[in-house]
Design a protein around this motif. Sequence first.
Motif, PDB file in Angstrom:
ATOM      1  N   ASP A   3       0.627  -1.253  -0.223  1.00  0.00           N
ATOM      2  CA  ASP A   3      -0.199  -0.391  -0.197  1.00  0.00           C
ATOM      3  C   ASP A   3       0.738   1.400   0.006  1.00  0.00           C
ATOM      4  N   GLU A   4       0.299   1.900  -0.833  1.00  0.00           N
ATOM      5  CA  GLU A   4       1.379   3.275  -0.969  1.00  0.00           C
ATOM      6  C   GLU A   4      -0.067   4.822  -0.504  1.00  0.00           C
ATOM      7  N   TRP A   5       0.151   5.951  -0.232  1.00  0.00           N
ATOM      8  CA  TRP A   5       0.090   6.943   0.595  1.00  0.00           C
ATOM      9  C   TRP A   5      -0.017   7.593  -0.972  1.00  0.00           C
ATOM     10  N   ALA A   6      -1.106   8.199  -1.079  1.00  0.00           N
ATOM     11  CA  ALA A   6      -0.869   9.170  -2.212  1.00  0.00           C
ATOM     12  C   ALA A   6      -1.271  10.753  -2.066  1.00  0.00           C
ATOM     13  N   VAL A   7      -1.239  11.684  -2.768  1.00  0.00           N
ATOM     14  CA  VAL A   7      -2.245  13.235  -2.874  1.00  0.00           C
ATOM     15  C   VAL A   7      -3.272  13.407  -3.528  1.00  0.00           C
ATOM     16  N   VAL A   8      -4.207  13.528  -3.455  1.00  0.00           N
ATOM     17  CA  VAL A   8      -4.967  14.165  -4.699  1.00  0.00           C
ATOM     18  C   VAL A   8      -5.462  14.925  -4.162  1.00  0.00           C
ATOM     19  N   ASP A   9      -6.154  16.224  -5.080  1.00  0.00           N
ATOM     20  CA  ASP A   9      -6.179  17.467  -4.767  1.00  0.00           C
ATOM     21  C   ASP A   9      -5.954  17.907  -3.085  1.00  0.00           C
ATOM     22  N   GLY A  10      -5.043  17.742  -2.549  1.00  0.00           N
ATOM     23  CA  GLY A  10      -4.552  17.797  -1.189  1.00  0.00           C
ATOM     24  C   GLY A  10      -4.963  16.719  -0.166  1.00  0.00           C
ATOM     25  N   VAL A  11      -5.142  16.099  -0.688  1.00  0.00           N
ATOM     26  CA  VAL A  11      -6.560  14.774   0.476  1.00  0.00           C
ATOM     27  C   VAL A  11      -5.500  13.348   0.531  1.00  0.00           C
ATOM     28  N   GLY A  12      -5.035  13.254   1.423  1.00  0.00           N
ATOM     29  CA  GLY A  12      -3.995  12.032   1.678  1.00  0.00           C
ATOM     30  C   GLY A  12      -5.416  10.825   2.118  1.00  0.00           C
ATOM     31  N   ILE A  13      -4.918   9.815   0.660  1.00  0.00           N
ATOM     32  CA  ILE A  13      -5.798   8.487   0.498  1.00  0.00           C
ATOM     33  C   ILE A  13      -4.827   7.227   0.740  1.00  0.00           C
ATOM     34  N   LEU A  14      -5.064   5.628   0.408  1.00  0.00           N
ATOM     35  CA  LEU A  14      -4.567   4.948   0.088  1.00  0.00           C
ATOM     36  C   LEU A  14      -4.213   4.391  -0.847  1.00  0.00           C
ATOM     37  N   VAL A  15      -3.526   4.245  -1.589  1.00  0.00           N
ATOM     38  CA  VAL A  15      -3.343   3.465  -2.757  1.00  0.00           C
ATOM     39  C   VAL A  15      -3.173   1.633  -2.999  1.00  0.00           C
ATOM     40  N   SER A  16      -3.554   1.232  -3.119  1.00  0.00           N
ATOM     41  CA  SER A  16      -3.634  -0.486  -3.116  1.00  0.00           C
ATOM     42  C   SER A  16      -2.542  -0.895  -4.496  1.00  0.00           C
ATOM     43  N   GLY A  17      -1.941  -1.689  -4.294  1.00  0.00           N
ATOM     44  CA  GLY A  17      -0.308  -1.862  -5.371  1.00  0.00           C
ATOM     45  C   GLY A  17      -0.560  -3.293  -5.422  1.00  0.00           C
ATOM     46  N   PRO A  18       0.310  -4.046  -5.920  1.00  0.00           N
ATOM     47  CA  PRO A  18       0.336  -5.588  -6.297  1.00  0.00           C
ATOM     48  C   PRO A  18       0.728  -5.880  -4.578  1.00  0.00           C
ATOM     49  N   ARG A  19       0.459  -7.775  -4.736  1.00  0.00           N
ATOM     50  CA  ARG A  19       0.408  -7.829  -4.183  1.00  0.00           C
ATOM     51  C   ARG A  19       1.955  -8.737  -3.318  1.00  0.00           C
ATOM     52  N   ASP A  20       2.579  -8.784  -4.630  1.00  0.00           N
ATOM     53  CA  ASP A  20       4.414  -9.154  -4.499  1.00  0.00           C
ATOM     54  C   ASP A  20       5.321  -8.429  -5.846  1.00  0.00           C
ATOM     55  N   GLU A  21       6.383  -8.333  -5.511  1.00  0.00           N
ATOM     56  CA  GLU A  21       7.336  -7.761  -6.668  1.00  0.00           C
ATOM     57  C   GLU A  21       6.768  -8.614  -7.478  1.00  0.00           C
ATOM     58  N   PHE A  22       6.684  -9.875  -8.255  1.00  0.00           N
ATOM     59  CA  PHE A  22       6.273 -10.090  -9.311  1.00  0.00           C
ATOM     60  C   PHE A  22       4.727  -9.470  -9.958  1.00  0.00           C
ATOM     61  N   ASP A  23       3.674  -9.699  -9.069  1.00  0.00           N
ATOM     62  CA  ASP A  23       2.554  -8.796 -10.068  1.00  0.00           C
ATOM     63  C   ASP A  23       3.315  -7.209 -10.140  1.00  0.00           C
ATOM     64  N   ALA A  24       3.927  -6.283  -9.341  1.00  0.00           N
ATOM     65  CA  ALA A  24       4.130  -5.683  -9.884  1.00  0.00           C
ATOM     66  C   ALA A  24       5.522  -5.524 -10.738  1.00  0.00           C
ATOM     67  N   LEU A  25       6.278  -6.709 -11.418  1.00  0.00           N
ATOM     68  CA  LEU A  25       7.216  -6.455 -12.071  1.00  0.00           C
ATOM     69  C   LEU A  25       5.802  -6.557 -13.401  1.00  0.00           C
ATOM     70  N   VAL A  26       4.775  -7.307 -13.397  1.00  0.00           N
ATOM     71  CA  VAL A  26       3.629  -7.380 -14.696  1.00  0.00           C
ATOM     72  C   VAL A  26       3.500  -6.051 -14.908  1.00  0.00           C
ATOM     73  N   LEU A  27       2.847  -5.611 -13.773  1.00  0.00           N
ATOM     74  CA  LEU A  27       2.619  -3.821 -13.617  1.00  0.00           C
ATOM     75  C   LEU A  27       3.097  -3.036 -14.627  1.00  0.00           C
ATOM     76  N   GLY A  28       4.130  -3.348 -14.078  1.00  0.00           N
ATOM     77  CA  GLY A  28       5.604  -2.120 -15.314  1.00  0.00           C
ATOM     78  C   GLY A  28       5.114  -2.120 -16.158  1.00  0.00           C
ATOM     79  N   ALA A  29       5.520  -3.510 -16.930  1.00  0.00           N
ATOM     80  CA  ALA A  29       5.546  -3.849 -18.076  1.00  0.00           C
ATOM     81  C   ALA A  29       4.351  -2.911 -18.735  1.00  0.00           C
ATOM     82  N   LEU A  30       3.440  -3.327 -18.078  1.00  0.00           N
ATOM     83  CA  LEU A  30       1.944  -2.704 -19.257  1.00  0.00           C
ATOM     84  C   LEU A  30       2.077  -1.621 -19.587  1.00  0.00           C
ATOM     85  N   GLU A  31       3.148  -0.200 -18.335  1.00  0.00           N
ATOM     86  CA  GLU A  31       3.196   1.106 -18.427  1.00  0.00           C
ATOM     87  C   GLU A  31       2.567   1.567 -20.453  1.00  0.00           C
TER      88      GLU A  31
END
Length: 783
Positions: A3-31
């Motif tokens: 999970d990562e914190w992002a700020v949208v329009d001045g409000v902090g929100i929790l952004v759910s990310g991939p569950r593991d490093e492999f999923d993160a690599l797949v996500l990055g491949a779809l830029e």
Amino acid sequence: MIDEWAVVDGVGILVSGPRDEFDALVLGALEVPRSVGDVLFLFPALGEAGLVAVDEALERLSELALVQRRAGGRLWELTEPGSRWLDEQAEWQIHVDRVGESTDSASVLTGVLARGVVKVGDWFHDGVGNTCRVVQVYDVEPGTRSVSVSFEPASIDSVDLDAASNPLTLGVIRQWTPRAIAEDFRRLSPPAWHAETFTDDLFFDRSLPDISAAFAEDRTWSDVHSALGRSGLRWEVWRGSARQTELPSVDDVFDMDGDRYTLKAWVGPVQFNAHYWTRDEVDFDVAIGALADPSSFECVVAFMDWLASIAGSVARLEHEGMQGLVIRVSEPADTPGDVVVWDRLRLAGLRNPEFGVYRDVVAPAWGLDETNIDAWLERHDDADAVTSVLCHLHLWDEIESTSDEVVLGKVAATVAERWRAALAAQLPNRAFTVGVIGEPEEYGPTVRVRAFTPTVTEHHVDRLDPTLKARFEAVVAARWTGAFRADDAVAIATDVLAAGIDEPAVLELAMQPTDHRVLRIDDIRSLFDACCAALGVMTPTAGSAGWQRAREIASAIISGTLTPGEGAAQLWPLWRECGTVPGSDPLDMLQLSEEWEGAVGEGLARAEERIVASARSVVADADRALAALAVPFGAGDEVIRARDVMPLLLNAAPSFLSTWYGIEDDHLSLDVPGGRLHYLDAGAFARHVIEIHRGNNRRWLQNAFDVIERMHTDGDVYVAELATIGYLEGIQNIAGHAGVDPEVFVPYLGPESLRWWRGLDRFWAGEHPTVEPNDDEPSGPGA
């Protein structure tokens, strides 16, 4: 869960990310949107994991709403949350509480990780002008956002940070990337181009407009020659009819004795010619058609910017012989050596490449070294494998204005998209995968091409003799125009089987009873469709099937095997498929059929003569229509290319045929993908869409927008941009000028088309500086 914190329009929100490093690599491949095959090829780590692992990762990411499959397409792409999560990983921030020395003489800071992921090796600014490198990361309180970071060099211990102070006054450090990333990428992106901008100029005259710039003090043609020599552009110098081997001196050029010099230079496929009219001014001409699409327009803009930089004054593009009638201008850079100007010139060529072929090996024309290819083929007797080795581009070697990997990766993606479109247009019978790979320890972002030989399905129908093949195609046409007879299908299958093609689907259909009274039409349709698939017969569109059927009926009228009255009665209802009532000379078949029904005696004979005469025109019309409706082999199977667009639209709305015949030759151009000025085609089709709307033919209207949707989801980069800037924007503009509310077309739009339609709305309302897809619902009156 990451999970990562992002700020949208001045409000902090929790952004759910991939569950593991492999999923993160797949996500990055779809830029950049990609198919699974591209992902496996372009990212070795994912390729080693295999197709099943990547598919499972995509499903998990899809459940988290981080990725989605393009509507009706084969490509996976990021959703807005997925894109936002990746953006958050590109930069971390720490609100610093305390700074001190560690035992190893490195500095240590402690604070709260506001966003992102800190990794060993990351660089950051300390807030007082120093750049530091992370050497170790500690969790102060596992499971919280508190972190402790060891870094070098020791440079911020002089900053007095009080933990009791407001955290914002303690300083916020962030991962270092150039502040100008967005600006750098903007500068290196293709220039904005809109379909309507140059319409008047394109039709104003057919001459070659001039690019001219007066030389500033101490600037001469010698500066142009010198710059051209080191630019990497292809150029030629001619004196009369003799080609020269080197650039001449200025004195030689303006020596009036003998033949005049001509200088030719190319940026991508666009040619510029200089005739050395005067010493005081640089002057090149260029074909007006170069303004007709975004790709060649980029080449013109880059060349003009470069000339303005060298001359030291404004470069103007003006209609030939009409000084003051300016089409566009380029302002000079601050210095003639401005690397951004040179990078844009280089990128214009790279993004608009011409590929060459030698011994079946493909490479960009500037890198087609026959000796090198011979050597490679001696070691690897496989043209596809050698193409895959030689066809690549390292952005670090090409761009001087930035070395930032994020910027270069984004620029590489724009090059890869254009290479994909160029290969498809220039080598339609070859198959390629094009993508961007990152090699940070070696060559950085790299555009890579892989050539491969696709599996080819045998087309058994080509083994039939011409007469039997024509009969089979007539039954195929009847299948799609409502004139299909079950006993005809069984009979043709029997003859195909007797001709030696014993495919199981053909055998099953041929074994059906021949008595039409016991045949179930729905069962026979299914068997016949399976038979067509087995023979490799492409399913015809309604338009082409209609004209095939019309030709068959008209031929039967002419030969006498069908009475004129019966034939006319069968022909005129085909207008729904053909786009117009078949027949002419001088009446169409509906009028002739009505005349025949009410005629007797000599009047009947005259009516039948006129029907036969009109049938001959139907045959000629059908031949012309079928040629226009013919979809290139393989068109749209996976990727829609420029050459496919108009046949697909003509099949969707065959009523456009009469307009098409008038523009077919006028819009030809060898300088753009698909060999046509597609944006002018788009303007003509947009006007026809308004006519279809006024005629209330909703079926053709929906068909047309279905094709535009496919252009967005399945088109190469050129076609996808054409769908938005050429077709959707054209329909909006022309509808507004014709007094039709553009919103009447919204119900016909597919999901992706609607996103770009709303993006155009936002752009023209001044709410966004560029045309980008917009998922927001319209607001305000009439929404």
